[in-house]
Motif scaffolding. Sequence first.
Motif, PDB file in Angstrom:
ATOM      1  N   GLY A   1      12.399   3.669   3.011  1.00 24.02           N
ATOM      2  CA  GLY A   1      13.662   4.088   2.417  1.00 24.02           C
ATOM      3  C   GLY A   1      14.167   5.299   3.177  1.00 24.02           C
ATOM      4  O   GLY A   1      13.383   6.165   3.554  1.00 24.02           O
ATOM      5  N   VAL A   2      15.457   5.345   3.446  1.00 22.00           N
ATOM      6  CA  VAL A   2      16.015   6.501   4.155  1.00 22.00           C
ATOM      7  C   VAL A   2      17.021   7.175   3.226  1.00 22.00           C
ATOM      8  O   VAL A   2      18.023   6.573   2.831  1.00 22.00           O
ATOM      9  CB  VAL A   2      16.675   6.084   5.480  1.00 22.00           C
ATOM     10  N   LEU A   3      16.723   8.433   2.848  1.00 25.30           N
ATOM     11  CA  LEU A   3      17.575   9.179   1.935  1.00 25.30           C
ATOM     12  C   LEU A   3      18.679   9.853   2.727  1.00 25.30           C
ATOM     13  O   LEU A   3      18.405  10.763   3.513  1.00 25.30           O
ATOM     14  CB  LEU A   3      16.762  10.256   1.205  1.00 25.30           C
TER      15      LEU A   3
ATOM     16  N   ASP B   1      14.312  15.944  -5.549  1.00 25.10           N
ATOM     17  CA  ASP B   1      15.321  15.252  -6.352  1.00 25.10           C
ATOM     18  C   ASP B   1      15.777  13.957  -5.673  1.00 25.10           C
ATOM     19  O   ASP B   1      16.062  12.963  -6.343  1.00 25.10           O
ATOM     20  CB  ASP B   1      16.514  16.178  -6.597  1.00 25.10           C
ATOM     21  N   ALA B   2      15.832  13.979  -4.362  1.00 23.62           N
ATOM     22  CA  ALA B   2      16.232  12.762  -3.641  1.00 23.62           C
ATOM     23  C   ALA B   2      15.268  11.613  -3.948  1.00 23.62           C
ATOM     24  O   ALA B   2      15.676  10.463  -4.095  1.00 23.62           O
ATOM     25  CB  ALA B   2      16.277  13.033  -2.133  1.00 23.62           C
ATOM     26  N   ILE B   3      13.987  11.953  -4.079  1.00 26.09           N
ATOM     27  CA  ILE B   3      12.998  10.911  -4.415  1.00 26.09           C
ATOM     28  C   ILE B   3      13.117  10.554  -5.900  1.00 26.09           C
ATOM     29  O   ILE B   3      13.099   9.379  -6.269  1.00 26.09           O
ATOM     30  CB  ILE B   3      11.562  11.398  -4.077  1.00 26.09           C
ATOM     31  N   THR B   4      13.254  11.585  -6.745  1.00 28.64           N
ATOM     32  CA  THR B   4      13.360  11.335  -8.188  1.00 28.64           C
ATOM     33  C   THR B   4      14.497  10.354  -8.482  1.00 28.64           C
ATOM     34  O   THR B   4      14.360   9.440  -9.294  1.00 28.64           O
ATOM     35  CB  THR B   4      13.632  12.655  -8.938  1.00 28.64           C
ATOM     36  N   GLN B   5      15.617  10.565  -7.820  1.00 29.97           N
ATOM     37  CA  GLN B   5      16.774   9.702  -8.066  1.00 29.97           C
ATOM     38  C   GLN B   5      16.559   8.267  -7.564  1.00 29.97           C
ATOM     39  O   GLN B   5      17.384   7.396  -7.817  1.00 29.97           O
ATOM     40  CB  GLN B   5      18.025  10.299  -7.412  1.00 29.97           C
ATOM     41  N   ASN B   6      15.471   8.055  -6.816  1.00 31.34           N
ATOM     42  CA  ASN B   6      15.201   6.705  -6.307  1.00 31.34           C
ATOM     43  C   ASN B   6      13.854   6.171  -6.775  1.00 31.34           C
ATOM     44  O   ASN B   6      13.265   5.306  -6.136  1.00 31.34           O
ATOM     45  CB  ASN B   6      15.275   6.696  -4.780  1.00 31.34           C
TER      46      ASN B   6
ATOM     47  N   ASP C   1       9.606   1.886  -7.767  1.00 26.45           N
ATOM     48  CA  ASP C   1       9.054   0.960  -8.772  1.00 26.45           C
ATOM     49  C   ASP C   1       9.226  -0.481  -8.297  1.00 26.45           C
ATOM     50  O   ASP C   1       8.312  -1.294  -8.352  1.00 26.45           O
ATOM     51  CB  ASP C   1       9.765   1.132 -10.119  1.00 26.45           C
ATOM     52  N   LEU C   2      10.431  -0.759  -7.814  1.00 27.67           N
ATOM     53  CA  LEU C   2      10.770  -2.100  -7.347  1.00 27.67           C
ATOM     54  C   LEU C   2       9.860  -2.536  -6.199  1.00 27.67           C
ATOM     55  O   LEU C   2       9.508  -3.702  -6.064  1.00 27.67           O
ATOM     56  CB  LEU C   2      12.226  -2.071  -6.871  1.00 27.67           C
ATOM     57  N   GLN C   3       9.488  -1.577  -5.361  1.00 30.02           N
ATOM     58  CA  GLN C   3       8.661  -1.880  -4.193  1.00 30.02           C
ATOM     59  C   GLN C   3       7.171  -1.870  -4.544  1.00 30.02           C
ATOM     60  O   GLN C   3       6.326  -2.042  -3.661  1.00 30.02           O
ATOM     61  CB  GLN C   3       8.912  -0.871  -3.068  1.00 30.02           C
ATOM     62  N   ASN C   4       6.851  -1.633  -5.821  1.00 30.65           N
ATOM     63  CA  ASN C   4       5.452  -1.569  -6.234  1.00 30.65           C
ATOM     64  C   ASN C   4       4.635  -0.605  -5.387  1.00 30.65           C
ATOM     65  O   ASN C   4       3.528  -0.925  -4.959  1.00 30.65           O
ATOM     66  CB  ASN C   4       4.803  -2.952  -6.150  1.00 30.65           C
TER      67      ASN C   4
ATOM     68  N   ARG D   1       0.832  -1.202   0.000  1.00 27.13           N
ATOM     69  CA  ARG D   1       0.000   0.000   0.000  1.00 27.13           C
ATOM     70  C   ARG D   1       0.869   1.254   0.000  1.00 27.13           C
ATOM     71  O   ARG D   1       0.791   2.068  -0.884  1.00 27.13           O
ATOM     72  CB  ARG D   1      -0.904  -0.009   1.217  1.00 27.13           C
ATOM     73  N   MET D   2       1.698   1.389   1.025  1.00 24.81           N
ATOM     74  CA  MET D   2       2.408   2.662   1.148  1.00 24.81           C
ATOM     75  C   MET D   2       3.868   2.416   1.524  1.00 24.81           C
ATOM     76  O   MET D   2       4.173   1.659   2.422  1.00 24.81           O
ATOM     77  CB  MET D   2       1.720   3.526   2.207  1.00 24.81           C
ATOM     78  N   VAL D   3       4.748   3.089   0.802  1.00 24.54           N
ATOM     79  CA  VAL D   3       6.176   3.034   1.104  1.00 24.54           C
ATOM     80  C   VAL D   3       6.593   4.385   1.677  1.00 24.54           C
ATOM     81  O   VAL D   3       6.238   5.432   1.128  1.00 24.54           O
ATOM     82  CB  VAL D   3       6.997   2.729  -0.168  1.00 24.54           C
TER      83      VAL D   3
END
Lengths: 383, 370
Positions: A56-58, A106-111, A116-119, A5-7
């Motif tokens: 995820g921790v940026l 940008d930190a999110i854009t780069q990841n 995508d991998l985590q759906n 559901r949520m990441v």
Amino acid sequence: MKQKRMVAMILAGGRGTRLYDLTKKVAKPAVHFGGKYRIIDFPLSNCANSNVSTVGVLVQYESVLLNSYIARDYVWGLDVPNGGVFCLPPREKDESGLGLYRGTADAITQNLDFLDLQNAEYVLILSGDHIYKMNYDKMLDAHIKNGADATIAVLEVPMSEASRFGIMNCDEDDNIVEFEEKPKEPKSNLASMGIYIFTYKTLRKYLKDDEKRNDSAHDFGKDIIPAYLNDGLKLLAYRFKGYWKDVGTVNSLWEANMDLIKNSGELNLSDPDWKIYTGDNNAVPQQIGPNAKINVAYITQGCLVDGEVTRSVLFTGATVGEGAKVCDSVIMNNAKISKGASLTRCLVMDDVVVPEGLKLGSKNSKDILLVTKALVNKKVGNK
Amino acid sequence: MEKIMGIVNLESASVHVEGIDNYRPVSAASFLGRYRVLDFMISNMTNSKINDIQLYIKNRPRSTIEHVNGTNYNINSKKGRIRILHGEKEYSSEVYNTDVANFKDNMQFIEGAPEPYVVIAPSHFVYVQDFNELVDYHIKTESDITIMYQSVSNAKEAFIMCDTLEIGDDKRVLGFDKNRGKYKNRDVSLECYCMSRSLFIDLVNKASETSSLFWFSDIISDCVKELKVTAYQHRGYAACINSLKAYYDANLELRDHAILKNLISDEWPIHTKTNDTCPTLYKEGADVVDSLVGNGCVIEGTVINSVIGRNVVIKKGAYIKDSVIMPSSLINKNAKIENTVVDRYAIVTHIKELKGTKDKPLYVKRRDRI
């Protein structure tokens, strides 16, 4: 792969320059707080308690300690097959080479590949340096129920302080109609807490567009939210009630610690249903000696107290020697206050040894004195 | 290859901790405000890099099962393990439920193990020891069995009904006796044995053939003439928690910073399960001296020479002296408690005074309301 559901994505790359020496070698989210915690324990524990199991921790600034800390995902019970805590530093890429995170967006854009991998269906954006307890699951319910494209958590602040925050102007249904960053003349007192839920599909498209723009600061507040508003997407304000603190300065970090011993109990860490989890250590229980005088204090395991402690917070392994006086102060991990030393309105950094008889700080000081090794050496040298 | 298999044994038959063991074996009881008694023995094993540990349990196993998990004790969760084992049979009487019967029932896990040596130590002793040193000594002296012991000068008050050793030349164990509290100085067996795994298997079989009431220590004392049994002296603090007074004394003794820092250090941590409890709040009116205090307490009263467990609430005017308060208890306004052990979740309200003596501490039951 099963859809989640949520990441959650925690922004933890900031330097926190106004904390001076506290963040010289340690990223702000890893700074100690409240006796036994690190600041990032709050968003991570909130995630665990809200059933958000993929985080995820940026990271970017001075991240060695932070990385090794968050790698132990079992600390927050997040070591589950469908989840985990993932450390996401900037990386070298085939098409663009090695690039730092240019902004929060940008930190999110780069990841995006990670998401995508985590759906991911929804993305929860959090800040790694805020102290509060919040159920993100309820916020997601509001996001879904209202059919929002983005939901932003807001806090009512006193109107007199509103110009220090990013302010959301809303209609009667709490739909956001305008966003103003630190307005001189605020129209509302709903401050953004830097907590966003986005429907991932839409966010992905906006981040991709933002990435190519040269005039963008690649920031959620400055660029992404205004772009959403421009295009008439539905942005919902989610009202939060309760304790929330951004500990950006030495004074505010000290204050947040002092909030733990106030009678109001606004920041209650003893709620068995919403525990804040933290990396345990093998410290022995607190040892209170024969000469101790403790009057209003927050003390944790590993402390050794044989002096006088008044309205203060002692972190893991802190020691207060016989005849030492600690008043209105915060003593961080393994700091040692030797015999007869006296501290008033101080924040003593990790591992600092305050030598016998040294007096630091004053009752009437405007600012809290940050006691570092360098400061102690200077004081001792001057004697 | 790993060298040592660790066996954390049942408490011996003579252990009776009045009150506390109605709810769980004393090894699973709260200790020093944050630990369980058995944390010491399991940590000794994992700190000694023993990866393959068997923990024997019998009655009322809930608290042990909830508490013990290899990761908490710093063991690799794939390669190592703590296996919780118990007698598989139904015993017609509790007297048949001996450690030997338990070993016998689980023999497949002992026979199939790769380690050449075993160290057997019961869970109700509190001390720190690197078992590699014991095994090295065992190998060097070419012994069949090595028994760890402590030379004590308080045998009149402590280690009551523990085995004592008669030690001859070259540390050879000549015979066994019981400590009936008659003499001050005794060499007390810590009931910790080192031997080859094959001899251990032989002795278990022999014990069960000799008598179905035999405990493992009985068969060792039986074969002291035929085998080379050597004594290994343990140095430093040691306590045997085999009675309420022993439990009480050990808690209060370890308030001494000098003793505690030699027992638990960064080099030899005692691992336990974290409860994610917040720090302790000392409110106005709190007066705490000479005490060990766990996290999560809220203290407004007076505490002297005591051990206060996790999440204990002590209200204004309450007075606690020379006592052990186990986790999650509530001591209400103006209650006065001396020389008392208060078990978990107890609530003490409507009394003027609860007072035991140093020799006979009072016990307040788990979940009791007074």
